[in-house]
Design a protein around this motif. Structure first.
Motif, short mmCIF file in Angstrom:
data_model
loop_
_atom_site.label_atom_id
_atom_site.label_comp_id
_atom_site.label_asym_id
_atom_site.label_seq_id
_atom_site.Cartn_x
_atom_site.Cartn_y
_atom_site.Cartn_z
N VAL A 177 -21.04 10.21 8.09
CA VAL A 177 -20.34 8.93 8.13
C VAL A 177 -19.47 8.94 9.37
CG1 VAL A 177 -18.59 7.51 6.97
CG2 VAL A 177 -20.37 8.64 5.63
N GLU A 178 -19.46 7.83 10.07
CA GLU A 178 -18.65 7.77 11.28
C GLU A 178 -17.89 6.46 11.37
OE1 GLU A 178 -21.55 8.39 14.32
OE2 GLU A 178 -22.47 6.44 14.07
N LYS A 179 -16.80 6.51 12.09
CA LYS A 179 -16.00 5.32 12.39
C LYS A 179 -15.95 5.18 13.90
CE LYS A 179 -12.75 5.43 8.54
NZ LYS A 179 -11.32 5.43 8.22
N ASN A 180 -16.25 3.98 14.35
CA ASN A 180 -16.24 3.69 15.78
C ASN A 180 -15.65 2.30 15.93
OD1 ASN A 180 -16.89 2.80 18.38
ND2 ASN A 180 -18.79 3.94 18.44
N GLY A 181 -14.57 2.18 16.65
CA GLY A 181 -13.91 0.89 16.82
C GLY A 181 -14.80 -0.19 17.40
N ASP A 182 -15.86 0.21 18.08
CA ASP A 182 -16.80 -0.76 18.67
C ASP A 182 -17.94 -1.13 17.73
OD1 ASP A 182 -15.33 -0.77 21.04
OD2 ASP A 182 -16.45 0.94 21.83
N VAL A 183 -17.99 -0.53 16.55
CA VAL A 183 -19.08 -0.78 15.61
C VAL A 183 -18.49 -1.27 14.29
CG1 VAL A 183 -21.01 0.24 14.34
CG2 VAL A 183 -20.53 0.99 16.68
N MET A 184 -18.85 -2.46 13.89
CA MET A 184 -18.43 -3.04 12.61
C MET A 184 -16.92 -3.00 12.41
SD MET A 184 -21.28 -4.13 11.44
CE MET A 184 -20.88 -4.58 9.77
N GLY A 185 -16.19 -3.21 13.49
CA GLY A 185 -14.73 -3.26 13.40
C GLY A 185 -14.07 -1.94 13.07
N GLY A 186 -14.82 -0.86 13.20
CA GLY A 186 -14.23 0.45 12.96
C GLY A 186 -14.29 0.93 11.53
N VAL A 187 -14.95 0.18 10.64
CA VAL A 187 -15.07 0.65 9.25
C VAL A 187 -16.06 1.80 9.19
CG1 VAL A 187 -14.47 -1.60 8.27
CG2 VAL A 187 -16.88 -0.98 8.53
N ALA A 188 -15.95 2.61 8.17
CA ALA A 188 -16.84 3.76 8.00
C ALA A 188 -18.26 3.27 7.76
CB ALA A 188 -16.38 4.60 6.81
N CYS A 189 -19.18 3.76 8.59
CA CYS A 189 -20.60 3.40 8.49
C CYS A 189 -21.44 4.66 8.38
CB CYS A 189 -21.06 2.64 9.74
SG CYS A 189 -20.35 1.00 9.91
N VAL A 190 -22.62 4.49 7.79
CA VAL A 190 -23.59 5.58 7.78
C VAL A 190 -23.88 5.91 9.24
CG1 VAL A 190 -25.94 6.25 7.17
CG2 VAL A 190 -24.57 4.88 5.58
N ARG A 191 -23.86 7.19 9.55
CA ARG A 191 -24.03 7.65 10.93
C ARG A 191 -25.27 7.04 11.59
NH1 ARG A 191 -25.18 13.78 11.69
NH2 ARG A 191 -26.80 13.04 10.34
N HIS A 192 -25.07 6.59 12.82
CA HIS A 192 -26.12 6.01 13.66
C HIS A 192 -26.68 4.70 13.11
CE1 HIS A 192 -25.83 9.72 15.82
NE2 HIS A 192 -26.38 10.42 14.86
N THR A 193 -25.89 4.01 12.27
CA THR A 193 -26.28 2.69 11.77
C THR A 193 -25.07 1.76 11.84
OG1 THR A 193 -25.63 2.87 9.43
CG2 THR A 193 -27.78 3.82 10.05
N ARG A 194 -25.31 0.54 11.48
CA ARG A 194 -24.23 -0.43 11.35
C ARG A 194 -24.05 -0.79 9.87
NH1 ARG A 194 -22.82 -2.75 16.14
NH2 ARG A 194 -22.18 -4.70 15.17
#
Length: 110
Positions: free
Chosen positions: A37-54
């Motif tokens: 699981v990753e959080k990236n401010g540039d992906v889906m507003g920074g919410v926790a997402c399954v790695r390498h997905t949105r």
């Protein structure tokens, strides 16, 4: 049977296990996997997402609350694997307040 076929068949079998047996299996093997699981401010507003997905963890968690089975989720999100779901459930379990807050925000916006 090639590796991809074996993995897909394995995912189907795992999704068909009882909750108790699936939990035992995942507990045994989840120690060997990355958090996934990753959080990236540039992906889906920074919410926790399954790695390498949105795909947000809160979305999967809420779908499960509303009655979707793991088999349903694997069918509806073909890019996901059973391991992805294990990682999502593990993340949600340890970050329940965050996930519930994201669900609430999403449902309020609807």
């Amino acid at each position: 049977m090639n590796t991809v076929d074996v993995l897909k068949e394995t995912e189907i079998v795992i999704a068909g296990l009882s909750d108790r047996d699936r939990k035992r299996l995942f507990k045994k093997f989840s120690r060997d996997f990355d958090a996934g699981v990753e959080k990236n401010g540039d992906v889906m507003g920074g919410v926790a997402c399954v790695r390498h997905t949105r795909i947000p963890v809160w979305l999967l968690y809420r779908a499960r609350q509303l009655g979707s089975s793991e088999a349903d989720l694997l069918k509806n999100y073909p890019g996901l694997t059973a391991v992805d779901l294990v990682n999502a459930w593990k993340y949600a379990e340890t970050n329940t307040e965050e996930i519930e807050s994201q669900i609430e925000l999403n449902e309020r916006d609807d």
